[in-house]
Design an enzyme around this catalytic site. Structure first.
Site, PDB file in Angstrom:
ATOM      1  N   LYS A 272       0.853  -1.197   0.000  1.00 23.01           N
ATOM      2  CA  LYS A 272       0.000   0.000   0.000  1.00 23.01           C
ATOM      3  C   LYS A 272       0.880   1.236   0.000  1.00 23.01           C
ATOM      4  CE  LYS A 272      -3.211   2.613   3.003  1.00 23.01           C
ATOM      5  NZ  LYS A 272      -4.148   2.573   4.141  1.00 23.01           N
ATOM      6  N   ASP A 277      -2.425  10.142   3.775  1.00 21.54           N
ATOM      7  CA  ASP A 277      -3.837   9.785   3.911  1.00 21.54           C
ATOM      8  C   ASP A 277      -4.559  10.839   4.738  1.00 21.54           C
ATOM      9  OD1 ASP A 277      -6.292   8.614   4.109  1.00 21.54           O
ATOM     10  OD2 ASP A 277      -5.654   6.907   5.339  1.00 21.54           O
ATOM     11  N   LYS A 284      -9.974  13.063   8.041  1.00 21.27           N
ATOM     12  CA  LYS A 284      -9.545  12.681   9.394  1.00 21.27           C
ATOM     13  C   LYS A 284      -9.508  13.921  10.287  1.00 21.27           C
ATOM     14  CE  LYS A 284      -6.502   8.827   8.053  1.00 21.27           C
ATOM     15  NZ  LYS A 284      -7.180   7.712   8.735  1.00 21.27           N
ATOM     16  N   ASP A 296       1.684   6.336   5.498  1.00 23.90           N
ATOM     17  CA  ASP A 296       0.681   5.390   5.011  1.00 23.90           C
ATOM     18  C   ASP A 296       1.159   4.648   3.748  1.00 23.90           C
ATOM     19  OD1 ASP A 296      -1.730   4.180   5.624  1.00 23.90           O
ATOM     20  OD2 ASP A 296      -2.932   5.572   4.451  1.00 23.90           O
ATOM     21  N   ASP A 355     -12.072   7.177   3.592  1.00 27.05           N
ATOM     22  CA  ASP A 355     -10.882   6.908   4.409  1.00 27.05           C
ATOM     23  C   ASP A 355     -10.523   5.418   4.419  1.00 27.05           C
ATOM     24  OD1 ASP A 355      -8.744   7.560   5.997  1.00 27.05           O
ATOM     25  OD2 ASP A 355      -9.916   7.820   7.845  1.00 27.05           O
ATOM     26  N   GLU A 357      -9.427   3.843   2.021  1.00 25.47           N
ATOM     27  CA  GLU A 357      -8.861   3.940   0.672  1.00 25.47           C
ATOM     28  C   GLU A 357      -7.814   2.875   0.388  1.00 25.47           C
ATOM     29  OE1 GLU A 357      -7.645   5.460   3.206  1.00 25.47           O
ATOM     30  OE2 GLU A 357      -5.517   5.017   2.921  1.00 25.47           O
ATOM     31  N   ARG A 359      -7.677  -0.363   0.904  1.00 22.64           N
ATOM     32  CA  ARG A 359      -8.172  -1.572   0.249  1.00 22.64           C
ATOM     33  C   ARG A 359      -8.521  -1.294  -1.220  1.00 22.64           C
ATOM     34  NH1 ARG A 359     -12.780  -2.113   4.693  1.00 22.64           N
ATOM     35  NH2 ARG A 359     -11.094  -1.105   5.839  1.00 22.64           N
TER      36      ARG A 359
END
Ligand code: BES
Ligand code: MN
Ligand code: ZN
Length: 506
Positions: A272, A277, A284, A296, A355, A357, A359
């Site tokens: 990933k 993020d 967030k 991230d 959020d 995101e 996956r």
């Protein structure tokens, strides 16, 4: 390297600081420590003999408050010559994992010294090669700092490490040291990338760096830009990227073992690579956790780090890796709650939370990995706060669809000292991901978030033996502890390198 007006400081990564690991620092096996060393460590248990060279007996150590428990250290200053460091090893036999911790504790205690030596007794149950490797890792990783953006770094950089062992197979130990340098460098690289500020390291920057590293460390790199990703149907990655001013990149790394050395096996890694993020439209809150979201891309960094080690470790397994890279930003063009994205394999995904995101970008990368028909897929992602809540900062969550691959990941975790714990891929929770209008939604229920995220990923591996590492908890450390230095840990780089090297050897 792309530049942008808000990169006030010039991009750091034209020169990658971690590549100096093992270059600027020498690690050597010696018979007796050199006279020029500034600090020399001696191992001391909670009971038994105290090494004479320390010049202190048990009673004196006791009076100084040093009991010899694992990781405990006592600095004994001297007017001339090296300061001496008593390094506790506890009361039971050392393991590779505790030896790595002990070496790290010594390196931290001697943090003002550039030239350090560690005197070792015979270590029953640990091979000379493994001892060389884990001590090297413990010392180099404990002394890692991210100082590229400091005008005046205050830490003393390490220059020389000597390991003095009585009556050992020095050649084996040297080979272990060489391995330890390679794996430490790969973890340090992963740390540098994760520690880099988000505007210093965009998806396109990471692709440029991968190309540079591929040329240096013997792997092929292809990267796919936005136009190509549209052609390829990578709707998950493109959806997450929609709100960003930066282009996405899908970065493919290919390592081929030398002919004759190959074991005929092929594994795929997927990382990933969310460069930052923000949560997107599901923004967030602005708490300290949000600041960590530059990390991230810790999964992508770990994969890239691991692949830089493969040639130098003579890895017999072929490895293909996909790093799915973009930031996740809110803007007028951002993807929205309720949008439906189509992943590369045609699966339609209803976005219920922007959020979740990770996956989404992983879906396309897993499909690409599966298309190469590898023997196994291992993915690594800073995927869920739930993994952090369940297992904390020391242990990563491990899930998957195949016991053999899961066991191989556990073995690599034990060998690298990167702790993993299996969580169940509970199939009955799959219905939490049902969508009224698409094939699947990207949001599960309020519980078992690490499992529902993994169940989402499982839809994209096409039945290939697969394991998933959720490193949301282990990607960073709030304190200096053992080989984990404060900040990004590089978790997974050494584990994945070990996995690839060991895969198919039994
Ligand atoms: N990158 C985060 C997960 C994360 C949290 C990593 C804390 C490191 C530390 C991920 O993209 C995320 O936001 N996950 C959400 C998913 C939820 C909306 C289903 C989460 O875990 O809260
Ligand atoms: Mn997120
Ligand atoms: Zn994320």
């Amino acid at each position: 390297m792309t530049s942008s007006p808000y990169k006030i400081i010039p991009p750091t990564f034209t020169a990658i600081p971690s590549l100096e690991v093992g270059r600027a620092v020498t690690v050597t096996a010696v018979e007796t420590p050199d006279a020029g060393l500034e600090a020399i460590g001696h191992l001391v248990g909670t009971a038994g003999d105290v090494p004479e060279a320390l010049g202190l007996d048990r009673a004196a150590l006791d009076r100084a408050g040093f009991g010899g428990t694992t990781g405990e250290t006592l600095l004994v200053p001297s007017n001339d010559g090296a300061e001496l460091v008593a390094v506790g090893i506890g009361d039971s036999a050392l393991t590779t994992s505790s030896l790595r911790d002990v070496a790290a504790a010594f390196a931290r205690a001697a943090k003002r010294s550039a030239r350090i030596g560690l005197v070792l007794p015979e270590l029953p149950g640990i091979s000379d090669a493994d001892a060389g490797a884990v001590i090297t890792e413990g010392i180099l990783l404990a002394r890692y700092t991210f100082s590229a953006l400091k005008s005046k770094p205050k830490e003393t950089p390490l220059a020389a490490v000597e390991l003095a062992v009585a009556a050992a197979d020095v050649d084996a130990q040297r080979d272990g040291i060489r391995r330890g340098i390679v794996t430490s460098r790969s973890a340090a690289l992963a740390r540098d990338l994760a520690n880099a500020p988000p505007s210093h390291l965009t998806a396109t920057d990471l692709a440029d760096i991968a190309v540079q590293l591929g040329a240096e460390f013997g792997f092929a790199v292809e990267s796919y830009d936005k136009a190509q990703l549209i052609e390829m149907g990578c709707g998950g990655l493109l959806g997450v990227n929609a709100g960003s001013a930066e282009e996405p990149r899908m970065i493919k790394l290919s390592y081929t073992p030398a002919t004759g050395a190959a074991n005929g096996r092929h594994v795929a890694f997927v990382g990933k690579g969310i460069m930052y993020d923000s949560g997107g439209i599901s923004l967030k809150p602005s708490d300290p956790m949000h600041l960590l979201m530059k990390m991230d891309m810790g999964g992508a960094a770990a994969v890239l780090g691991a692949v830089t080690a493969l040639r130098d470790l003579n890895c017999p397994t072929a490895v293909t890796a996909f790093l799915s890279c973009t930031d996740n930003m809110p803007s007028g063009s951002a993807y929205k709650l309720g949008d439906v994205l189509t992943a590369r394999n045609g699966t339609t995904i209803e976005v219920k939370n922007t959020d979740a995101e990770g996956r989404l970008v992983m879906s396309d990368a897993l499909v690409l990995a599966a298309e190469g028909e590898p023997d196994a897929i291992v993915d690594i992602a800073t995927l869920t706060g739930a993994a952090l809540m369940a297992l904390g900062g020391a242990t990563a969550a491990l899930l998957g669809n195949d016991d053999a691959v899961i066991e191989a990941v556990k073995a690599a975790g034990a060998a690298s000292g990167e702790s993993v714990w299996q969580l169940p891929l509970e199939k009955s929770y799959r219905k939490q991901l049902d969508s009224d209008i698409a094939d699947i939604s990207n949001l599960g229920g309020p519980h078992a978030g690490a499992t529902t995220a993994a169940l989402f990923l499982a839809e994209f591996v096409d039945g290939i033996p697969w394991a998933h590492l959720d490193i949301a908890g282990t990607m960073q450390s709030t304190t200096d502890e053992s080989w984990r230095s404060k900040g990004a840990t590089g978790f997974g780089a050494r584990l994945l390198a070990d996995f690839a090297v060991a895969y198919g050897t039994d």
